[in-house]
Scaffold this motif. Sequence first.
Motif, PDB file in Angstrom:
ATOM      1  N   PRO A   1       0.838  -1.204   0.000  1.00 32.59           N
ATOM      2  CA  PRO A   1       0.000   0.000   0.000  1.00 32.59           C
ATOM      3  C   PRO A   1       0.877   1.260   0.000  1.00 32.59           C
ATOM      4  N   GLU A   2       0.394   2.282  -0.682  1.00 37.61           N
ATOM      5  CA  GLU A   2       1.164   3.521  -0.776  1.00 37.61           C
ATOM      6  C   GLU A   2       1.443   4.094   0.610  1.00 37.61           C
ATOM      7  N   SER A   3       2.660   4.573   0.798  1.00 31.84           N
ATOM      8  CA  SER A   3       3.161   5.177   2.040  1.00 31.84           C
ATOM      9  C   SER A   3       3.371   4.176   3.174  1.00 31.84           C
ATOM     10  N   SER A   4       3.298   2.871   2.876  1.00 31.24           N
ATOM     11  CA  SER A   4       3.643   1.884   3.901  1.00 31.24           C
ATOM     12  C   SER A   4       5.167   1.793   3.984  1.00 31.24           C
ATOM     13  N   ALA A   5       5.664   1.100   4.997  1.00 33.66           N
ATOM     14  CA  ALA A   5       7.116   0.987   5.186  1.00 33.66           C
ATOM     15  C   ALA A   5       7.770   0.294   3.983  1.00 33.66           C
ATOM     16  N   ARG A   6       7.155  -0.800   3.486  1.00 33.83           N
ATOM     17  CA  ARG A   6       7.740  -1.524   2.358  1.00 33.83           C
ATOM     18  C   ARG A   6       7.717  -0.665   1.088  1.00 33.83           C
ATOM     19  N   TRP A   7       6.653   0.100   0.879  1.00 33.35           N
ATOM     20  CA  TRP A   7       6.560   0.990  -0.279  1.00 33.35           C
ATOM     21  C   TRP A   7       7.653   2.051  -0.221  1.00 33.35           C
ATOM     22  N   LEU A   8       7.869   2.614   0.975  1.00 34.50           N
ATOM     23  CA  LEU A   8       8.896   3.639   1.136  1.00 34.50           C
ATOM     24  C   LEU A   8      10.305   3.071   0.944  1.00 34.50           C
ATOM     25  N   VAL A   9      10.534   1.841   1.385  1.00 32.68           N
ATOM     26  CA  VAL A   9      11.838   1.209   1.166  1.00 32.68           C
ATOM     27  C   VAL A   9      12.054   0.973  -0.328  1.00 32.68           C
ATOM     28  N   GLY A  10      11.021   0.516  -1.027  1.00 28.50           N
ATOM     29  CA  GLY A  10      11.128   0.340  -2.476  1.00 28.50           C
ATOM     30  C   GLY A  10      11.436   1.653  -3.176  1.00 28.50           C
ATOM     31  N   LEU A  11      10.759   2.712  -2.764  1.00 29.90           N
ATOM     32  CA  LEU A  11      11.022   4.033  -3.318  1.00 29.90           C
ATOM     33  C   LEU A  11      12.461   4.464  -3.018  1.00 29.90           C
ATOM     34  N   GLY A  12      12.908   4.189  -1.800  1.00 29.87           N
ATOM     35  CA  GLY A  12      14.280   4.530  -1.414  1.00 29.87           C
ATOM     36  C   GLY A  12      15.315   3.794  -2.252  1.00 29.87           C
ATOM     37  N   VAL A  13      15.055   2.520  -2.545  1.00 37.12           N
ATOM     38  CA  VAL A  13      15.976   1.735  -3.377  1.00 37.12           C
ATOM     39  C   VAL A  13      16.059   2.345  -4.772  1.00 37.12           C
TER      40      VAL A  13
END
Length: 91
Positions: free
Chosen positions: A29-41
């Motif tokens: 889901p958008e803005s979840s921890a996993r989404w943010l880590v993916g964005l960070g990568v």
Amino acid sequence: MKWTSYRKWKNRAVFPLAMLGWVWMKTAPESSARWLVGLGVLVTLGVVYVAEELVWMLKGRGRPCAHCGGKVEMRSFRVLADCPHCRLPLE
């Protein structure tokens, strides 16, 4: 670490990391921890790519070939497909 080994390592690592970041962003889901880590990568890969290009441009002495390590001078408005030293395709 020699530039040839760095470039080989980089070429092998970028695609799996980009796919991992993309999958994390698509499945979470958008803005979840996993989404943010993916964005960070993905952002980190982009920043590292731009930084490496800037370093090679500022040095102005060409880039090393991923196969032989020989310097390949990149001139404006010229596309090189093969290394002038080992004649293998540039990566």
